[in-house]
Design a protein around this motif. Structure first.
Motif, PDB file in Angstrom:
ATOM      1  N   HIS A 247       4.943  -7.529  -4.209  1.00 25.34           N
ATOM      2  CA  HIS A 247       6.282  -7.246  -4.045  1.00 25.34           C
ATOM      3  C   HIS A 247       6.705  -5.625  -4.668  1.00 25.34           C
ATOM      4  O   HIS A 247       6.161  -5.762  -5.993  1.00 25.34           O
ATOM      5  CB  HIS A 247       7.445  -8.359  -4.372  1.00 25.34           C
ATOM      6  CG  HIS A 247       7.216  -9.432  -3.524  1.00 25.34           C
ATOM      7  ND1 HIS A 247       7.939 -10.763  -3.857  1.00 25.34           N
ATOM      8  CD2 HIS A 247       6.545  -9.760  -2.481  1.00 25.34           C
ATOM      9  CE1 HIS A 247       7.470 -11.720  -2.787  1.00 25.34           C
ATOM     10  NE2 HIS A 247       6.666 -10.957  -2.171  1.00 25.34           N
ATOM     11  N   ASN A 248       7.548  -5.131  -4.488  1.00 22.80           N
ATOM     12  CA  ASN A 248       8.319  -4.129  -5.352  1.00 22.80           C
ATOM     13  C   ASN A 248       9.085  -4.942  -6.313  1.00 22.80           C
ATOM     14  O   ASN A 248      10.112  -5.665  -5.910  1.00 22.80           O
ATOM     15  CB  ASN A 248       8.991  -2.858  -4.519  1.00 22.80           C
ATOM     16  CG  ASN A 248       8.012  -2.118  -4.026  1.00 22.80           C
ATOM     17  OD1 ASN A 248       7.124  -1.817  -4.459  1.00 22.80           O
ATOM     18  ND2 ASN A 248       8.529  -1.455  -2.684  1.00 22.80           N
ATOM     19  N   PRO A 249       9.017  -4.738  -7.514  1.00 23.47           N
ATOM     20  CA  PRO A 249       9.579  -5.488  -8.414  1.00 23.47           C
ATOM     21  C   PRO A 249      11.212  -5.180  -8.885  1.00 23.47           C
ATOM     22  O   PRO A 249      11.233  -3.991  -8.701  1.00 23.47           O
ATOM     23  CB  PRO A 249       8.919  -5.625  -9.881  1.00 23.47           C
ATOM     24  CG  PRO A 249       8.186  -4.347  -9.943  1.00 23.47           C
ATOM     25  CD  PRO A 249       7.866  -3.802  -8.349  1.00 23.47           C
ATOM     26  N   ALA A 281       3.602   0.444  -6.435  1.00 25.08           N
ATOM     27  CA  ALA A 281       2.460   1.304  -6.058  1.00 25.08           C
ATOM     28  C   ALA A 281       2.497   2.151  -7.200  1.00 25.08           C
ATOM     29  O   ALA A 281       1.492   2.708  -7.586  1.00 25.08           O
ATOM     30  CB  ALA A 281       2.755   1.978  -4.655  1.00 25.08           C
ATOM     31  N   TRP A 282       3.778   2.694  -7.551  1.00 26.47           N
ATOM     32  CA  TRP A 282       3.570   3.873  -8.657  1.00 26.47           C
ATOM     33  C   TRP A 282       3.167   3.246  -9.789  1.00 26.47           C
ATOM     34  O   TRP A 282       2.355   3.887 -10.777  1.00 26.47           O
ATOM     35  CB  TRP A 282       5.048   4.276  -8.494  1.00 26.47           C
ATOM     36  CG  TRP A 282       5.128   5.486  -9.720  1.00 26.47           C
ATOM     37  CD1 TRP A 282       5.153   6.867  -9.546  1.00 26.47           C
ATOM     38  CD2 TRP A 282       5.449   5.173 -11.111  1.00 26.47           C
ATOM     39  NE1 TRP A 282       5.198   7.522 -10.762  1.00 26.47           N
ATOM     40  CE2 TRP A 282       5.528   6.565 -11.672  1.00 26.47           C
ATOM     41  CE3 TRP A 282       5.725   4.305 -12.118  1.00 26.47           C
ATOM     42  CZ2 TRP A 282       5.723   6.856 -13.030  1.00 26.47           C
ATOM     43  CZ3 TRP A 282       6.023   4.645 -13.311  1.00 26.47           C
ATOM     44  CH2 TRP A 282       6.034   5.692 -13.828  1.00 26.47           C
ATOM     45  N   LEU A 283       3.550   2.037 -10.255  1.00 27.45           N
ATOM     46  CA  LEU A 283       3.207   1.321 -11.560  1.00 27.45           C
ATOM     47  C   LEU A 283       1.718   1.080 -11.419  1.00 27.45           C
ATOM     48  O   LEU A 283       1.132   1.232 -12.569  1.00 27.45           O
ATOM     49  CB  LEU A 283       4.007  -0.162 -11.560  1.00 27.45           C
ATOM     50  CG  LEU A 283       5.464  -0.151 -11.770  1.00 27.45           C
ATOM     51  CD1 LEU A 283       6.004  -1.587 -11.588  1.00 27.45           C
ATOM     52  CD2 LEU A 283       6.177   0.539 -13.034  1.00 27.45           C
ATOM     53  N   ALA A 304      -1.597   2.783  -3.504  1.00 28.28           N
ATOM     54  CA  ALA A 304      -1.972   2.183  -4.457  1.00 28.28           C
ATOM     55  C   ALA A 304      -1.635   0.488  -4.377  1.00 28.28           C
ATOM     56  O   ALA A 304      -1.982  -0.228  -5.105  1.00 28.28           O
ATOM     57  CB  ALA A 304      -1.542   2.615  -5.780  1.00 28.28           C
ATOM     58  N   LEU A 305      -0.603   0.191  -3.291  1.00 25.85           N
ATOM     59  CA  LEU A 305      -0.159  -0.834  -3.403  1.00 25.85           C
ATOM     60  C   LEU A 305      -0.974  -1.873  -2.203  1.00 25.85           C
ATOM     61  O   LEU A 305      -0.739  -3.196  -2.287  1.00 25.85           O
ATOM     62  CB  LEU A 305       1.086  -1.024  -2.631  1.00 25.85           C
ATOM     63  CG  LEU A 305       2.088  -2.109  -2.709  1.00 25.85           C
ATOM     64  CD1 LEU A 305       2.277  -2.725  -4.159  1.00 25.85           C
ATOM     65  CD2 LEU A 305       3.629  -1.939  -2.703  1.00 25.85           C
ATOM     66  N   VAL A 306      -2.162  -1.189  -1.829  1.00 30.18           N
ATOM     67  CA  VAL A 306      -2.999  -2.052  -0.842  1.00 30.18           C
ATOM     68  C   VAL A 306      -4.238  -2.222  -1.307  1.00 30.18           C
ATOM     69  O   VAL A 306      -4.930  -1.355  -1.595  1.00 30.18           O
ATOM     70  CB  VAL A 306      -2.943  -1.181   0.444  1.00 30.18           C
ATOM     71  CG1 VAL A 306      -3.881  -1.864   1.465  1.00 30.18           C
ATOM     72  CG2 VAL A 306      -1.503  -0.727   1.112  1.00 30.18           C
TER      73      VAL A 306
HETATM   74  N1  EPU Z   1       3.736   5.640  -4.560  1.00 35.11           N
HETATM   75  C1  EPU Z   1       2.733   5.838  -5.579  1.00 35.11           C
HETATM   76  N2  EPU Z   1       1.408   5.797  -5.242  1.00 35.11           N
HETATM   77  C2  EPU Z   1       0.829   5.315  -4.178  1.00 35.11           C
HETATM   78  C3  EPU Z   1       1.853   5.181  -3.096  1.00 35.11           C
HETATM   79  C4  EPU Z   1       3.212   5.357  -3.227  1.00 35.11           C
HETATM   80  O1  EPU Z   1       3.290   6.138  -6.639  1.00 35.11           O
HETATM   81  O2  EPU Z   1      -0.355   5.366  -4.051  1.00 35.11           O
HETATM   82  C5  EPU Z   1       5.111   5.689  -4.800  1.00 35.11           C
HETATM   83  C6  EPU Z   1       5.655   7.028  -4.334  1.00 35.11           C
HETATM   84  O3  EPU Z   1       6.436   7.376  -5.250  1.00 35.11           O
HETATM   85  C7  EPU Z   1       6.705   6.440  -3.134  1.00 35.11           C
HETATM   86  C8  EPU Z   1       6.881   5.008  -3.612  1.00 35.11           C
HETATM   87  O4  EPU Z   1       5.851   4.582  -4.415  1.00 35.11           O
HETATM   88  O5  EPU Z   1       7.638   7.373  -2.982  1.00 35.11           O
HETATM   89  C9  EPU Z   1       7.149   4.167  -2.292  1.00 35.11           C
HETATM   90  O6  EPU Z   1       6.189   4.242  -1.758  1.00 35.11           O
HETATM   91  P1  EPU Z   1       6.333   3.838   0.034  1.00 35.11           P
HETATM   92  O7  EPU Z   1       7.356   4.769   0.586  1.00 35.11           O
HETATM   93  O8  EPU Z   1       4.861   4.138   0.641  1.00 35.11           O
HETATM   94  O9  EPU Z   1       6.721   2.323  -0.045  1.00 35.11           O
HETATM   95  P2  EPU Z   1       6.259   1.095  -0.666  1.00 35.11           P
HETATM   96  O10 EPU Z   1       7.597   0.637  -1.667  1.00 35.11           O
HETATM   97  O11 EPU Z   1       5.013   1.270  -1.602  1.00 35.11           O
HETATM   98  C10 EPU Z   1       7.295  -0.764   0.954  1.00 35.11           C
HETATM   99  C11 EPU Z   1       6.824  -1.896   1.562  1.00 35.11           C
HETATM  100  C12 EPU Z   1       5.914  -1.452   2.768  1.00 35.11           C
HETATM  101  C13 EPU Z   1       6.679  -0.434   3.523  1.00 35.11           C
HETATM  102  C14 EPU Z   1       7.019   0.677   3.143  1.00 35.11           C
HETATM  103  C15 EPU Z   1       7.898   1.636   3.936  1.00 35.11           C
HETATM  104  C16 EPU Z   1       7.038  -3.596   0.022  1.00 35.11           C
HETATM  105  C17 EPU Z   1       6.127  -4.439  -0.691  1.00 35.11           C
HETATM  106  N3  EPU Z   1       6.125  -2.899   0.698  1.00 35.11           N
HETATM  107  O12 EPU Z   1       6.105  -0.024   0.413  1.00 35.11           O
HETATM  108  O13 EPU Z   1       5.590  -2.701   3.457  1.00 35.11           O
HETATM  109  O14 EPU Z   1       5.713  -0.147   4.975  1.00 35.11           O
HETATM  110  O15 EPU Z   1       7.766   0.430   2.067  1.00 35.11           O
HETATM  111  O16 EPU Z   1       8.950   1.079   4.300  1.00 35.11           O
HETATM  112  O17 EPU Z   1       8.066  -3.579   0.020  1.00 35.11           O
HETATM  113  C18 EPU Z   1       4.075  -4.458   3.695  1.00 35.11           C
HETATM  114  O18 EPU Z   1       4.927  -5.176   3.195  1.00 35.11           O
HETATM  115  O19 EPU Z   1       2.880  -4.964   3.822  1.00 35.11           O
HETATM  116  C19 EPU Z   1       4.279  -2.910   3.602  1.00 35.11           C
HETATM  117  C20 EPU Z   1       3.313  -2.124   4.127  1.00 35.11           C
END
Ligand code: EPU
Length: 344
Positions: A247-249, A281-283, A304-306
């Motif tokens: 989850h995003n914390p 993902a950022w963390l 990075a979240l996958v």
């Molecule tokens: N980021 C990084 N490194 C990475 C990828 C992303 O630093 O490798 C940072 C970037 O700064 C970016 C921020 O993370 O701006 C957010 O990334 P992203 O927009 O991809 O969204 P997320 O918060 O990582 C959430 C959902 C996803 C959903 C996306 C788009 C959760 C846990 N995840 O990801 O849902 O597709 O937003 O709305 O809330 C899922 O739940 O399986 C899923 C893929």
């Protein structure tokens, strides 16, 4: 749809011994269950539970297997949810209510609504999994969550052995949470009703969609969401994965302020209650784990979240990798990550 039909009808459910689950989880882990079954009709839920209890075994239902980490062996009955059905059930000047069987593929359901001229789900296109699993973790993406469109669902309550209807309040939805997540295995969702607004407006706030014109149609948004997802997230058909692994914390404003003071580039998203959502993902990337490998398991090089299965990953490797990430993020940022997929 026959989903709320009487339970008294007798339905036979076939159990397959030593059931191979490897093709039924998107992480692609090798896994087997003592017995497997397929539910194609809501009336099969009660006899299936009866049969599992007669064998003194636990029962779990899998949708698309896209939000689970499977242990190598499940000593119980795993039933695949395959109840189909999609229908418009009511229409008022403000909304169209559509009902789906829990075994409908989520993305296909989204495409179907948009093709019927019923926009409202397009931002949630491309999410792997089934309709019945969508409310369990209140799926969300690109500025929309299931709760925004949810009306009610029907589920078989394995404790009370009865069909129950949950309206939106009863589901207790929040970010990737619901009453179902808190009671794993208790409820077998058999159908879901969603509300699509007659006066639809595009939701283009999320990065990746905000370059679209304001008069864009839902089909274009759908295609754009699919393209953005394809460009950012690994495809589980090629590289096994369970989507976002954490989850995003959500932290207090004080914690977020302290972190921003020392990490000026840290993304933070203000919440309605004053707290802040951080980017897991950022963390994780800042902790040095993007592209990291541990045996067959790894962190995607693209996002990075996958967590991914690079080939032959085991559940133990995935668990060890998740543990290493969690401790590294805790040590560096003092933030606890919570795993999203359920360990079964
Ligand atoms: N980021 C990084 N490194 C990475 C990828 C992303 O630093 O490798 C940072 C970037 O700064 C970016 C921020 O993370 O701006 C957010 O990334 P992203 O927009 O991809 O969204 P997320 O918060 O990582 C959430 C959902 C996803 C959903 C996306 C788009 C959760 C846990 N995840 O990801 O849902 O597709 O937003 O709305 O809330 C899922 O739940 O399986 C899923 C893929």
């Amino acid at each position: 749809m026959s989903v709320t039909a009487s339970l008294s009808a007798s339905h036979h459910v076939e159990l397959t011994p030593d059931f191979d689950l490897s093709a039924h989880n998107t992480l692609g882990l090798e896994a087997r269950a003592r017995f497997g079954a397929t539910i194609t009709n809501a009336n099969e839920a009660a006899p299936l539970l009866e049969e599992a209890r007669r064998l003194d075994l636990p029962l779990r239902v899998l949708g698309g297997g896209s939000n689970v980490v499977l242990r190598p062996f499940y000593d119980g009955v795993v039933a695949r949810m395959s109840i189909k059905g999609r229908a418009v059930v009511s229409q008022t000047p403000s909304e169209t209510v559509v009902e789906f069987g829990a075994g409908e593929d989520w993305h296909e359901a989204v495409c179907w609504t948009v093709a019927q001229g019923l926009p409202g789900l397009e931002n949630l296109a491309g999410i792997p999994g089934t309709m019945g699993a969508a409310p369990v973790q209140n799926i969300g993406a690109y500025g929309c969550e299931l709760v925004d469109r949810f009306v009610s669902l029907v589920a078989f309550d394995t404790s009370e052995q009865a069909m129950v209807t949950f309206d939106r309040a009863a589901c207790n939805f929040s970010y990737r949470q619901s009453v179902f997540k808190g009671t794993p295995g208790r409820f077998i969702v058999v159908s879901v009703k969603l509300s699509l607004p007659r006066e639809w407006r595009p939701n283009l706030a999320y990065p990746g969609l905000n370059q679209l014109p304001e008069d864009v149609d839902a089909a274009t948004i759908l295609d754009t969401v699919v393209a953005v997802r394809q460009s950012k997230l690994p495809d589980w058909r090629r590289t096994g994965n369970a989507g976002s692994f954490f989850h995003n914390p959500i932290v207090s404003a004080d914690v977020a302020n302290q972190l921003t003071a020392s990490h000026i580039n840290m993304p933070r998203y203000p919440q309605a209650d004053g707290r802040a959502k951080l980017s897991a993902a950022w963390l994780i990337e800042q902790s040095g784990f993007k592209g990291y490998r541990l045996g067959g398991a790894g962190v995607s090089e693209r996002h990075a979240l996958v967590l991914v299965n690079n080939g032959g990953a085991t559940q133990a490797e995935i668990a060890e990798l998740a543990e290493r990430i969690t401790s590294a993020v805790r040590d560096r940022f003092g933030v606890s990550l919570v795993q999203e997929p359920e360990l079964i």
